[in-house]
Design an enzyme around this catalytic site. Structure first.
Site, PDB file in Angstrom:
ATOM      1  N   ARG A 365       0.805  -1.224   0.000  1.00 18.28           N
ATOM      2  CA  ARG A 365       0.000   0.000   0.000  1.00 18.28           C
ATOM      3  C   ARG A 365       0.835   1.269   0.000  1.00 18.28           C
ATOM      4  NH1 ARG A 365      -2.724  -3.120   3.889  1.00 18.28           N
ATOM      5  NH2 ARG A 365      -4.205  -4.414   2.799  1.00 18.28           N
ATOM      6  N   VAL A 366       2.102   1.189   0.358  1.00 14.83           N
ATOM      7  CA  VAL A 366       2.896   2.424   0.380  1.00 14.83           C
ATOM      8  C   VAL A 366       4.175   2.341  -0.434  1.00 14.83           C
ATOM      9  CG1 VAL A 366       2.052   3.232   2.605  1.00 14.83           C
ATOM     10  CG2 VAL A 366       4.004   1.733   2.536  1.00 14.83           C
TER      11      VAL A 366
END
Ligand code: ATP
Ligand code: MG
Length: 502
Positions: A365-366
């Protein structure tokens, strides 16, 4: 009623005696019952949660239950010598372990004692194993990559320094392999590593240590081991000990990678303790605070801002699933705490697709913020291509007539899957990954038959390193594939491919 003076003085004396007894019970207590590594202690009124208490013969315990007139203590050592009515004393401390560079290259147990037979570890500092994680203000967003050396991960599920990425899959699907390869890939990258083994066989841990040594990765790694034969209490504290070592380095501005192998067994150890302490069992018999068990651990991974030293801790927790069920209690908990997951599949593993990464269910997600531009350029469409491939594959199995584009998607997909296969202990440099993926991105692999893909890949890299080192340096400098580099690469690749398929 008449009371004479004598009686009054004895009453008062009696009360004073009782009062001092009460006082005593504030800091000491008596064992009421003992067994299975858990003691119920009367007294210890002032005891704090997680406080270290000492029994006779210097055997330590940790306070886990605070009840009205007794406390529940889990023992950290042999309980066979402890009997009812033994005295227990507070220490006013929570568990601390020594920390520092002396731990590099060493194997220690959950309380930081060396178990590798290489003598004592020099250390001038200790740290409590529990602490509140760094707050929002002290942190910085993830922007530097932590390369695993595994092409499927670095291209599609990139991990950044300070990120928490879960490795999840059934037993024997290569979970540990991914973590170990990632540690090996940190060589010469200024990343210190901590590998926490929880509830594994001692022989498995010994193998891991040996592999790290062979690949020259032990010198920047600490192994915290709490094997299956050790007490549940030690398995419970092992990951906190690991992150404590890591935090010391992070605060000095260094980058650290920590692997928890695995948190399923950690949760089981905690469940054992909780049930022995007679806490009420909840879903799957885990206690109600099992989420907090892992959230407070994983929240301690961070990337600190410059003012706080700029260090980072990247965490790779591992979770074992049963029959691929990622919706069980502990997997869902840890999925929700982490910044993404790498999902490994038994079917892929057995079909020879190793590492057996399911690119559909895996996400980061990052991490893509941390990817260098060049790899983004060559892998941007990879995930979608593979998703299409899987979709087509599902109905191509029925053997119906396929149109040309479908066939092409299938063929290309299977070749890319072939490219993503990677043996163990062979992490790949990110620039090599870029060179290989460039061939897939621009369809140079189209005329190459699938059984020759791996051969194509290695000879392509050999050729590039032998003849076009300048171009590789160029990509390293620019961190991206400029139009000029792209055109040159295309020319070189075209010629090489023509030669190769002749
Ligand atoms: P466990 O559930 O027992 O902890 P695991 O999921 O951690 O297993 P590993 O121990 O990493 O799995 O790997 C299982 C087996 O697969 C090992 O024998 C390992 O050597 C092999 N293996 C793992 N990755 C690869 C790979 N990329 N290529 C070839 N073999 C591999
Ligand atoms: Mg394993």
């Amino acid at each position: 009623m008449k009371i004479n003076h004598n009686e009054i003085s004895t009453l008062i004396k009696e009360q004073i005696k009782q009062y001092s007894q009460k006082l005593e019970l504030l800091d000491t207590g008596k064992v009421m019952s003992i067994g299975d590594g858990v003691a119920v202690v009367h007294g210890l009124k002032n005891a704090m949660l997680s406080e270290l208490v000492v029994f006779k013969d210097d055997i330590y315990g940790m306070v886990l239950n605070l009840e009205e007139d007794c406390v529940g203590v889990v023992l950290l050592g042999d309980d066979s010598q402890i009997k009812e009515d033994d005295i227990v004393t507070r220490t006013n401390k929570i568990i601390e372990i020594p920390v520092g560079d002396g731990f590099l290259g060493r194997v220690v147990n959950a309380i930081g004692k060396p178990i590798d037979g290489l003598g004592p570890i020099e250390s001038t500092k200790t740290r409590p194993i529990e602490r509140i994680a760094y707050g929002v203000i002290t942190r910085k967003s993830v922007s530097v990559p932590l390369q695993t050396g595994i092409m499927a991960i670095d291209s599609m599920i990139p991990i950044g320094r300070g990120q928490r990425e879960l490795i999840i899959g059934d037993r024997q699907t290569g979970k540990t392999a991914i973590a170990i390869d990632t540690i090996i890939n940190q060589k010469n990258k200024n990343v210190k590593c901590v590998y926490v083994a929880i509830g594994q066989k001692a022989s498995t841990v010994a193998q891991v240590v040996e592999k790290l040594r062979i690949h020259g990765a032990l010198e920047y790694t600490t192994i915290v081991s709490s094997t299956a034969s050790e007490m549940a209490s030690l398995q419970y504290i092992a990951p906190y000990a690991g992150i404590t070592l890591a935090e010391e380095w992070m605060e000095k501005g260094e980058d650290v990678l920590i692997v928890y192998d695995d948190l399923s067994k950690h949760a089981v150890a905690y469940r054992t303790l909780s049930l022995l302490l007679r806490r009420p069992p909840g879903r799957e018999a885990y206690p109600g605070d099992v989420f907090y068990l892992h959230s407070r651990l994983l929240e301690r991974s961070a990337r600190l801002s410059k003012e706080y030293g700029g260090g980072s801790i990247t965490a790779l927790p591992i979770i074992e699933t049963l029959a691929g069920d990622i919706s069980a209690y502990i997997p869902t908990n840890v999925i929700s705490i982490t910044d993404g997951q790498i999902f490994l599949q038994t079917e892929l593993f057995n079909a020879g697709q190793r590492p057996a990464i399911d690119t559909g269910l895996s996400v980061s997600r990052v991490g893509s913020n941390a990817q260098i531009k060049a790899i983004k350029q060559v892998s941007g469409t990879l995930k979608i291509e593979l998703a299409n491939y899987r979709e087509m594959q599902a109905f191509a199995q029925f053997g119906s007539d396929l149109d040309r584009t479908t066939k092409e998607t299938l063929e290309h997909g299977s070749k890319v899957m072939e490219m993503l296969k990677q043996p163990q202990y062979a992490p790949m440099d990110v620039y090599d990954q870029i060179l290989v993926l460039f061939a897939a991105r621009h369809r140079f692999i189209k005329p190459v038959p699938i059984h020759r893909i791996k051969e194509y890949q290695t000879s392509l890299l050999d050729m590039m390193h032998a003849k076009h080192q300048d171009l590789i340096e160029n990509i390293k400098q620019e961190q991206k594939i400029t139009e000029e580099i792209e055109n040159k690469l295309k020319e070189i690749y075209q010629e090489f491919t023509n030669q190769f398929v002749l």
